[in-house]
Design an enzyme around this catalytic site. Sequence first.
Site, mmCIF file in Angstrom:
data_model
loop_
_atom_site.group_PDB
_atom_site.id
_atom_site.type_symbol
_atom_site.label_atom_id
_atom_site.label_comp_id
_atom_site.label_asym_id
_atom_site.label_seq_id
_atom_site.Cartn_x
_atom_site.Cartn_y
_atom_site.Cartn_z
ATOM 1 N N CYS B 51 0.818 -1.211 0.000
ATOM 2 C CA CYS B 51 0.000 0.000 0.000
ATOM 3 C C CYS B 51 0.856 1.267 0.000
ATOM 4 O O CYS B 51 0.376 2.343 -0.332
ATOM 5 C CB CYS B 51 -0.984 -0.007 1.165
ATOM 6 S SG CYS B 51 -0.252 -0.453 2.703
ATOM 7 N N ARG B 53 4.085 1.396 -1.576
ATOM 8 C CA ARG B 53 5.015 1.495 -2.704
ATOM 9 C C ARG B 53 4.699 0.486 -3.795
ATOM 10 O O ARG B 53 4.133 -0.581 -3.535
ATOM 11 C CB ARG B 53 6.457 1.311 -2.234
ATOM 12 C CG ARG B 53 6.776 -0.076 -1.681
ATOM 13 C CD ARG B 53 8.202 -0.150 -1.192
ATOM 14 N NE ARG B 53 8.370 0.667 0.010
ATOM 15 C CZ ARG B 53 9.173 1.714 0.097
ATOM 16 N NH1 ARG B 53 9.904 2.063 -0.924
ATOM 17 N NH2 ARG B 53 9.253 2.401 1.213
ATOM 18 N N GLU B 115 9.677 -0.533 10.764
ATOM 19 C CA GLU B 115 8.595 -1.536 10.837
ATOM 20 C C GLU B 115 9.034 -2.803 10.098
ATOM 21 O O GLU B 115 9.839 -2.736 9.163
ATOM 22 C CB GLU B 115 7.284 -0.962 10.281
ATOM 23 C CG GLU B 115 7.366 -0.420 8.868
ATOM 24 C CD GLU B 115 6.870 -1.381 7.826
ATOM 25 O OE1 GLU B 115 6.288 -2.397 8.206
ATOM 26 O OE2 GLU B 115 7.092 -1.109 6.634
ATOM 27 N N ALA B 191 -13.105 9.805 27.073
ATOM 28 C CA ALA B 191 -12.839 9.255 25.749
ATOM 29 C C ALA B 191 -12.204 10.308 24.841
ATOM 30 O O ALA B 191 -12.659 10.557 23.736
ATOM 31 C CB ALA B 191 -14.124 8.702 25.149
#
Lengths: 151, 355
Positions: B51, B53, B115, B191
């Site tokens: 997604c 490259r 990553e 929240a």
Amino acid sequence: MIQIHIIFTLLSYAIFLVACLAGVLFLVQERLLKRKQVGSWIFRLPSLEVLDNLNLYALGLGFIALSIGVLFGFLGIYHELGYWWTGDIKQYLSVGLWGWYLIVWWIRLRSTLRGKRVALLSVLGFTLVLFTVIEAGMWQSSAHPYVDTRV
Amino acid sequence: MAHIVVVGLNFKSAPIALRERLAFPQDSWSSLYPKIQQQVGVQETAVLSTCNRVELYTSTDNMAAAPDRLHDFLIDHSRMTASEVKPALYTYTQPQSVQHLFTVTSGLDSMVVGESEIQYQVKKAYEHAKSEGATGKYLNVLFQKALNAAKSVRTETGIGRICNSVGTVSVDLAQKVFGSLKGKSVLLLGAGEMAQSTLKRLAIRGSDHIAIINRSQERAEHLAQQHGGVYYLWHHLEEKAAQADIIICSTAAQSAILTKKMVQGMMQSRHNRALYIVDLGVPRNVEVSVGELDNVYLFNVDDLQKIADKNDLQQQQAILASQKILHRKVEHYLNWWQAETSRCAPSSWERAEAS
């Protein structure tokens, strides 16, 4: 009988060493987390929960092995000499050690203490193990001469 | 002589609208290899399409013509005009092409630096091309060495393990305390946006039994629905807090909502099991002294930011160390390539014989 005594006692010491190492790793990380001094290397070590559980299992297993070791030690003495208590320093220390780990394991099982305090008790327990091994070995009249004093 | 040529585009050079026009779905790869080899005139091919490259890796004897032909191939595929696609394309010829694959595989060229997903994607691209017979000697060695280099970078520098944002640090600390987050209960008090993103990360890593307490019921219920949690009213606070392993506070309360006395009581009822509290509120939602309690790990937003900053510095150092390792590994490949091409090239004596 003596062989079983030796094997199980040494086995229990090895397991208590594992508990002690888990305790040390726990204490170091706990301290760093509390002081917010968290470097990335800390993430390579096992988590606190894993160490706490490892400590629990090691304490349990070590205690069982020690119980068998001590029991066979006594049976061995009785078999050889016809009485249970020789007054050997090692006997006092072993019973003391057994009592110590009984209390620590019981405390941990009851969950009254967890984490840091049990880790600390585990480390202290192993210093008692070391003391038992070294001190009793040095004691000349001991029936457990780890250091050969005859030379 | 066979040279490695790479043409492609990535998240830095092209917006997502263009990337999706050029992406090659995996089921089209098999037909793609012979097409590229015929149209472009290259000997070996591999396609990396993720997604972030789209890149074509080739080995060709015609280094001068290959880049333009590869550009044309991609432009044709996009069904867009050359002026729309060309500015986004980059081209690398040897040795930069080799350097590029090594950098990409190690995660140094990724959106989230370090990553590891990309390593798996490169492996998949290579194995597919190899199984289809699209790669040969040069791409095989190139990809194997790149994957190997990525492994070295990861183990030697620890680059993928460094968390340098407040969100990731807070979740990593939870894992530091609990190990696996599977089955751990989470309580969200308030929240806010940061709390929401932290909850999302926790849920991804396996936390369940999510309880949400918030003043605005609508927002809390929406969030509960998203993550399979349950919304509770404010008066359930103490009961739910005692059940939670992880508490994330981000309310706008002006005074502490979790006091030392409360948490002490909670710890007794949970038999001293570890409790991890993230206080994202300003002013703080949790009394500072709560952090002094045994088995309670309290971090506020400043603590997390400090750790993230420190890790960011380490990240920069890890990147430098990674680049050094890659430089060495690229050299290895180029030396191998040099030896291989000179061995395969016909000697002057052979050339004389042929003529």
